[in-house]
Design a protein around this motif. Structure first.
Motif, short mmCIF file in Angstrom:
data_model
loop_
_atom_site.label_atom_id
_atom_site.label_comp_id
_atom_site.label_asym_id
_atom_site.label_seq_id
_atom_site.Cartn_x
_atom_site.Cartn_y
_atom_site.Cartn_z
N LEU A 128 0.79 -1.26 -0.09
CA LEU A 128 0.32 0.22 0.09
C LEU A 128 1.06 1.15 0.17
O LEU A 128 1.92 1.26 0.69
CB LEU A 128 -0.80 0.00 1.43
N ALA A 129 0.55 2.34 -0.53
CA ALA A 129 1.11 3.61 -0.69
C ALA A 129 0.08 4.64 -0.09
O ALA A 129 -1.15 4.48 -0.52
CB ALA A 129 1.50 3.94 -2.01
N ASN A 130 0.50 5.87 0.33
CA ASN A 130 -0.27 6.99 0.80
C ASN A 130 -0.45 7.63 -0.73
O ASN A 130 0.24 7.61 -1.64
CB ASN A 130 0.55 7.85 1.55
N PRO A 131 -1.82 8.05 -0.78
CA PRO A 131 -2.13 8.78 -2.20
C PRO A 131 -1.25 9.72 -2.27
O PRO A 131 -1.22 10.36 -3.88
CB PRO A 131 -3.71 9.23 -1.82
N ALA A 155 6.67 1.69 6.46
CA ALA A 155 6.32 1.34 7.87
C ALA A 155 6.23 -0.43 7.91
O ALA A 155 6.00 -1.09 6.79
CB ALA A 155 5.21 1.76 8.30
N SER A 156 6.63 -1.02 9.10
CA SER A 156 6.44 -2.33 9.23
C SER A 156 5.66 -2.58 10.70
O SER A 156 5.72 -1.50 11.34
CB SER A 156 7.58 -3.26 9.24
N SER A 157 5.22 -3.81 11.00
CA SER A 157 4.94 -3.80 12.40
C SER A 157 6.07 -4.47 13.34
O SER A 157 5.79 -4.58 14.54
CB SER A 157 3.57 -4.86 12.70
N SER A 191 -2.11 3.61 10.71
CA SER A 191 -2.63 4.92 10.90
C SER A 191 -1.51 6.00 10.43
O SER A 191 -2.12 7.04 9.93
CB SER A 191 -2.66 5.11 12.60
N ASP A 192 -0.24 6.00 10.65
CA ASP A 192 0.76 6.74 9.89
C ASP A 192 0.77 6.82 8.44
O ASP A 192 1.10 7.83 7.80
CB ASP A 192 2.18 6.52 10.71
N LEU A 193 0.45 5.63 7.88
CA LEU A 193 0.47 5.52 6.62
C LEU A 193 -0.65 6.31 6.13
O LEU A 193 -0.55 7.15 5.03
CB LEU A 193 0.27 4.20 5.92
N LEU A 194 -1.91 6.23 6.52
CA LEU A 194 -3.04 6.87 6.26
C LEU A 194 -2.76 8.43 6.31
O LEU A 194 -3.21 9.33 5.46
CB LEU A 194 -4.24 6.52 6.97
N ALA A 195 -2.01 8.74 7.42
CA ALA A 195 -1.78 10.36 7.76
C ALA A 195 -0.63 10.76 6.76
O ALA A 195 -0.36 12.14 7.13
CB ALA A 195 -1.42 10.49 9.38
N GLY A 196 -0.01 10.06 6.13
CA GLY A 196 1.03 10.57 5.37
C GLY A 196 2.36 10.69 5.86
O GLY A 196 3.34 10.99 5.39
N GLN A 197 2.53 10.22 7.23
CA GLN A 197 3.83 10.04 7.98
C GLN A 197 4.85 9.04 7.34
O GLN A 197 6.00 9.26 7.40
CB GLN A 197 3.70 9.77 9.20
#
Length: 322
Positions: A128-131, A155-157, A191-197
């Motif tokens: 997945l990539a941030n838009p 990011a990773s878990s 969450s940070d991927l969605l926020a663009g971090q």
């Protein structure tokens, strides 16, 4: 002649006793250990399987979450449990094939202290990539990362998790260098991927697909060799030039303490195979992008061996030992 009759009679009695013991198992509740928190990726599959096993066995199958240490706390508990079949584990990949290559000190040996029983499900990852990122395909990502080394963040878990190693493999095969941002679990990373971090993340299909379908994240590819029926329009990474050998999936398997009787192992494998082939179970899992299995024990043992070799090569090439 009397001796032969006596021997034959004794063998029949022993066979009957063994068969009776197998038929009687389980005669008390069974604990199904999940070495991850409740609600995580392994947990709902374990609870679905446990529900049906409880109905089949006429005994409670209690799901017990023993999280921590990338699955090693729960795995240690199972490795040390009495090998009578009343403690079994539904594992993810980390505690049975990855940790041994990145953790120098472990309280159990996954190769000698745990016995593989069967594969429950396989789940591809979705990349997945941030838009807001300037790439929408794997080809565009690789081209951009080559021109901008160490700029693309992913990011990773957690360090050494399958999500991390999937990105490492992408770097290795794609000839690129990205920046790893580890998180304590998949939820904060998404969450940070969605926020663009961060720019990218590999996530299990059940976790990541809803975001792709909603358009909040861009789906670049899946990590399996073939497209997933749950995401037929998302191509596999292996279709990208240079990534033809990319084949890395998350999977959940059943393990028991070493020394568990073969007749119990066989019964657990056979009954889980029955559960995995129930129409309602298959429909539930396949809708989430999971591939139900229940493969025979000997085949699963070879599968685990191959997976250890694969993940071991990735971890060693990236020098990931903690």
């Amino acid at each position: 002649m009397k001796l032969k009759v006596l021997i034959a009679t004794s063998m029949l009695l022993l066979y009957g006793a063994a068969a009776g013991a197998q038929a009687a198992w389980p005669d008390k509740p069974v604990t199904l250990v999940v070495p991850y928190p409740a609600g995580g990726g392994v947990d709902p599959v374990a609870r679905l399987v446990g529900k049906h096993l409880s109905e089949m066995w006429k005994q409670p199958v209690v799901v017990s979450n023993k999280a921590g240490g990338s699955g090693s706390i729960g795995a240690t508990y199972v490795a040390r449990a009495k090998p009578d079949g009343t403690t079994i584990m539904m594992s993810a990949t980390a505690e049975v094939v990855i940790n041994q290559f990145i953790m120098p000190k472990m309280q159990y040996n996954p190769e000698t202290d745990l016995k593989p029983v069967t594969l429950a499900v396989r789940l591809p990852f979705i990349l997945l990539a941030n838009p807001g990122q300037p790439f929408s395909t794997t080809e565009e990502l690789i081209a951009y990362a080559r021109e901008h080394p160490d700029v693309v963040t992913y990011a990773s878990s957690g360090a050494g998790t399958p999500q991390h190693l999937a990105a490492v493999l992408l770097e290795q095969l794609g000839g690129i260098k990205m920046m790893h941002i580890p998180y304590k679990g998949i939820a904060p990373s998404i969450s940070d991927l969605l926020a663009g971090q961060v720019a990218l993340a590999f996530a299990g299909l059940p976790t990541g697909l809803p975001h792709a379908q909603a358009g909040t994240l861009k789906a670049l590819a899946v990590s399996s060799q073939k497209s997933s029926p749950a995401a037929p329009k998302t191509p596999p990474l292996a279709q990208t030039a240079g990534l033809e050998r990319f084949d890395l999936t998350q999977w959940f398997g059943i393990f028991v303490p070493a020394g568990t009787a073969n007749d119990i192992v066989q019964k657990v494998q056979q009954d889980i195979a029955i559960v995995m082939n129930m129409p309602e179970v298959r429909a539930t899992l396949e809708a989430q992008g999971a591939e139900p299995s229940g493969m025979p024990t000997a085949e699963f043992e070879e599968f685990v061996r191959t997976e250890r070799e694969k993940f071991g090569r990735i971890a060693k090439a990236a020098n990931l030992q903690q």
